[in-house]
Design an enzyme around this catalytic site. Structure first.
Site, PDB file in Angstrom:
ATOM      1  N   LEU A 253       1.020  -1.060  -0.123  1.00 15.74           N
ATOM      2  CA  LEU A 253      -0.071   0.034   0.060  1.00 15.74           C
ATOM      3  C   LEU A 253       0.785   1.138   0.105  1.00 15.74           C
ATOM      4  O   LEU A 253       0.837   1.914  -0.699  1.00 15.74           O
ATOM      5  CB  LEU A 253      -0.837  -0.136   1.290  1.00 15.74           C
ATOM      6  N   THR A 254       1.845   1.538   1.009  1.00 16.42           N
ATOM      7  CA  THR A 254       2.563   2.458   1.061  1.00 16.42           C
ATOM      8  C   THR A 254       3.502   2.709   0.058  1.00 16.42           C
ATOM      9  O   THR A 254       4.182   1.892  -0.525  1.00 16.42           O
ATOM     10  CB  THR A 254       3.267   2.560   2.481  1.00 16.42           C
TER      11      THR A 254
ATOM     12  N   GLU B 185       1.329   0.930  10.305  1.00 18.14           N
ATOM     13  CA  GLU B 185      -0.354   0.574  10.287  1.00 18.14           C
ATOM     14  C   GLU B 185      -1.156   1.608  10.735  1.00 18.14           C
ATOM     15  O   GLU B 185      -1.995   1.346  11.309  1.00 18.14           O
ATOM     16  CB  GLU B 185      -0.460  -0.817  10.975  1.00 18.14           C
TER      17      GLU B 185
ATOM     18  N   THR C  89      -0.154   6.054  11.818  1.00 15.81           N
ATOM     19  CA  THR C  89       0.327   6.509  13.053  1.00 15.81           C
ATOM     20  C   THR C  89      -0.424   6.937  13.799  1.00 15.81           C
ATOM     21  O   THR C  89      -1.590   6.848  13.929  1.00 15.81           O
ATOM     22  CB  THR C  89       1.090   7.929  12.371  1.00 15.81           C
ATOM     23  N   SER C  90       0.179   7.265  15.165  1.00 20.81           N
ATOM     24  CA  SER C  90      -0.715   7.851  16.513  1.00 20.81           C
ATOM     25  C   SER C  90      -1.617   8.792  15.915  1.00 20.81           C
ATOM     26  O   SER C  90      -2.880   9.090  16.452  1.00 20.81           O
ATOM     27  CB  SER C  90       0.134   8.226  17.624  1.00 20.81           C
TER      28      SER C  90
END
Lengths: 262, 384
Positions: free
Chosen positions: B127-128, B365, B367-368
């Site tokens: 995906l990334t 998956e 980020t915060s």
């Protein structure tokens, strides 16, 4: 071929053991596990099963209702079924009592081989395999490190001080195994799931031809008189060196020589 | 159903099994694997034999017939000992195999799923992209239809399990036919001409896991490699990440619990000022805080996974689990190193490795910041 694997539910060896007022082990207060030595017998039975198509392996456990967990664990390795002997009258039985119960449970069973661990991690009497063979009037091959089945004969290597013995017997026979025999596999998750639906036949004392007057704590041939915890470990010897290295080195060497390491 | 915190007997048994495996087989090698950056194919395949890579899939597809919850239990227990192997399992099942299971046709499932579910092969989740990250929809990878085939051009970044000796394929997102809103998934086998797997990254942690950049240069795949509906590729991949947050939270809980395990042992052994350091409140409180975080974070991932199993909405709970567990993991690892003092800054004890491994949990998956954005949106706050 039909193989019986007697197994025992024991307190986790890592847990701190406690005893009840009647000097039996407190089995409720600690996590219970499958006796580690029985993992070797299960593994050996599975290996025979894999080599000998049509082999059925049945686990046998004497224990209260909670022993179902131990039975499911044994089944999760891929065994085919289970016999549980459960009765309030069994509590506190000694090795002879348990051997008579196991023998009674096997009286109506067809089997070619009984494979079991050589000892349990809680009682550690190491008596059960020989006593069971005596009750069943079958040959006993104990402390085995290697097993081969050839037709109606079992040939085994027995661990001896300083070597091993090769022995054989006609089937059916009772075999006990030691750690050197194999490295047990892990169960798989599929095995864990399948264990839920494997048949477990539960019997009581009457079913195995005994009654409460023959087994249990009160009718045990042996009696535990006293239980003493091991004294805490003493602090070791401290070796001081004066900075030169020679004083410390000499003290260490003397220590090793005194214990015949050097 | 009423509230219950009791695992089913088979789940307890699974947890014990994975714990034992992790202690027997993984723990003795964790430091060496980390030091050498070695991907342990043999351990992955042993985990496959235990059934861990097939936990949420039915047996007829090579799976073990368990649930996603079961998978997360296993990830936590592996992660408690080794985070690299934990992420290998998480990504192998959650990102590699799951898209085939969720979006594949019957034929695609039968073809690609069984070797993955048995842990014999691995797949990546592409995906990334180099310029993507949190803006995951801004894709540059393109797939153009050419008769019965698709021709793919572009690149992907930070793809887990894409370059091991047992990596079979990656599923990717690509913009189809020049329409930036139309994103579709494809399965690209490892040996396809033009598909180049990069040499890996020099990472801060997760040294024994496999992370690659991927390049696609006129890569041709047949039409039957299209996975799921055309145009649904982005939404499908996001739904994979929704579940993945629970699994990453479980991995983070494993790290926190691992820190507690190590600190409790060390606090008994190491003496300072005349007593074991666990007797000093400054140390004891740190460890107590770690355990509090582990249990809170575990309760949260259990809740999210339970909702998911019930077929109920779980996205907010999954985001909260991921956000809380991963930030708590970074704190726990930092404090665990503090408990170990100078030794915490060495690789002699696992806490130093946990410190290296913790940071990525706040990034991968989602980020915060993405988690906070999702929670805020779920509360109905205005969109930026």
């Amino acid at each position: 071929m039909r193989i019986i694997c007697p197994v025992k539910r024991v307190p986790d060896t890592a847990a701190k053991k406690a005893v009840e007022p009647d000097l039996t082990l407190d089995r409720d207060g600690v996590e219970a596990v499958l006796n580690a030595n029985d993992e070797w017998s299960i593994e050996e039975a599975l290996r025979i099963k894999e080599r000998t198509p049509g082999t059925e392996v049945v686990v046998l456990c004497v224990g209260p209702e909670q022993a179902q967990q131990t039975i499911r664990k044994a089944l999760s390795y891929g065994l085919d079924g289970a016999i549980q002997v459960s009765d309030p009258g069994i509590s506190g039985s000694d090795a002879s009592g348990i051997a008579s119960i196991v023998a009674g449970a096997l009286a109506d069973e067809e089997f070619d081989l009984v494979i079991m661990g050589n000892q349990s991690s809680d009682a550690r009497t190491m008596l059960l395999p020989a006593m069971l063979a005596e009750y069943l009037d079958l040959p006993a091959l104990t402390y085995c490190t290697k097993l081969d089945i050839d037709g109606d004969t079992v040939r085994a290597e027995r661990e001896m001080p300083g070597g091993h013995q090769v022995v054989e017997a006609k089937l059916p026979a009772v075999v006990s195994v030691v750690e050197a025999i194999n490295e047990p596999r892990y169960p798989s998750f599929k095995g864990i799931m399948a264990a839920k639906s494997k048949p477990v036949v539960v019997k009581d004392l009457q079913d195995v031809g005994l009654d409460a007057e023959m087994v249990g704590l009160e009718h045990a041939w042996t009696q535990v008189l006293e239980v003493t915890p091991r004294p805490p470990r003493q602090a070791g010897d401290k070796v001081e060196d004066d900075g030169s290295g020679t004083v410390g080195a000499k003290a260490l060497a003397d220590f090793l020589v005194a214990r015949k390491f050097l | 159903m009423s509230i219950s915190f009791e695992l089913r007997p088979e789940q307890e048994e699974l947890r014990r099994l994975v714990r034992q495996f992790a202690l027997d087989k993984v723990a003795p090698r964790a430091e060496e694997m980390n030091h050498r950056g070695e991907f342990p194919v043999d351990l992955v395949q042993e985990m496959g034999a235990l059934g861990l890579f097939g936990l949420p899939f039915p047996e007829e597809y090579g799976g073990s017939g368990g649930t996603y919850f079961d998978l997360c239990l296993a990830i936590e227990e592996i992660g408690r000992v080794d985070q690299s192997l934990g992420i290998t399992l998480e990504a192998g099942v959650g990102l590699g195999a799951m898209p085939i299971w969720k979006f594949g046709t019957e034929e695609q499932r039968r073809r690609w799923l069984p070797p993955l579910a048995r842990g014999e092969r691995l797949a990546g989740f592409g995906l990334t992209e180099p310029g993507g990250g949190s803006d995951a929809g801004a894709l540059r990878t393109r797939a153009l239809q050419d008769g019965d085939t698709w021709v793919i051009n572009g690149s992907k970044s930070f793809i887990t399990n894409a370059g091991t000796d047992i990596s079979d394929f990656v599923t990717i997102t690509a913009v189809t036919n020049q329409d930036p809103r139309e994103i579709t998934n494809f399965v690209v086998p490892r040996d396809t001409p033009g598909f180049v797997v990069g040499g890996g990254y020099r990472k801060v942690g997760w040294h024994a896991s496999d992370t690659r950049d991927l390049a696609f240069d006129d890569v041709v795949v047949p039409a039957e490699h299209q996975l799921g509906e055309r145009g649904r590729g982005f939404a499908n991949f996001l739904s994979i990440l929704d579940e993945g947050r629970i699994a990453i939270a479980a991995l983070a809980v494993g790290l926190i619990q691992g820190c507690v395990d190590e600190c409790v042992r060390y606090a008994h052994e190491r003496e300072a000022f005349g007593k074991p350091i666990g007797g000093h409140q400054a140390v004891a409180f740190k460890i107590a805080d770690m355990q509090a975080a582990a249990e809170l974070a575990r309760n949260q991932w259990w809740h999210a996974a339970w909702l998911m199993e019930q077929g109920r909405p779980f996205k907010r709970q999954a985001s909260i689990a991921k956000l809380y567990a991963t930030e708590a993991a970074v704190t726990a690892a930092r404090e665990a190193c503090q408990v170990f003092g100078g030794y915490g800054f060495t690789t002699e004890y696992p806490v130093g490795r946990f410190y290296q491994d913790a940071k990525i949990l706040e990034i991968g998956e989602g980020t915060s910041e993405v988690q906070r954005m999702l929670i805020a949106r779920d509360l109905g706050l205005p969109r930026a």
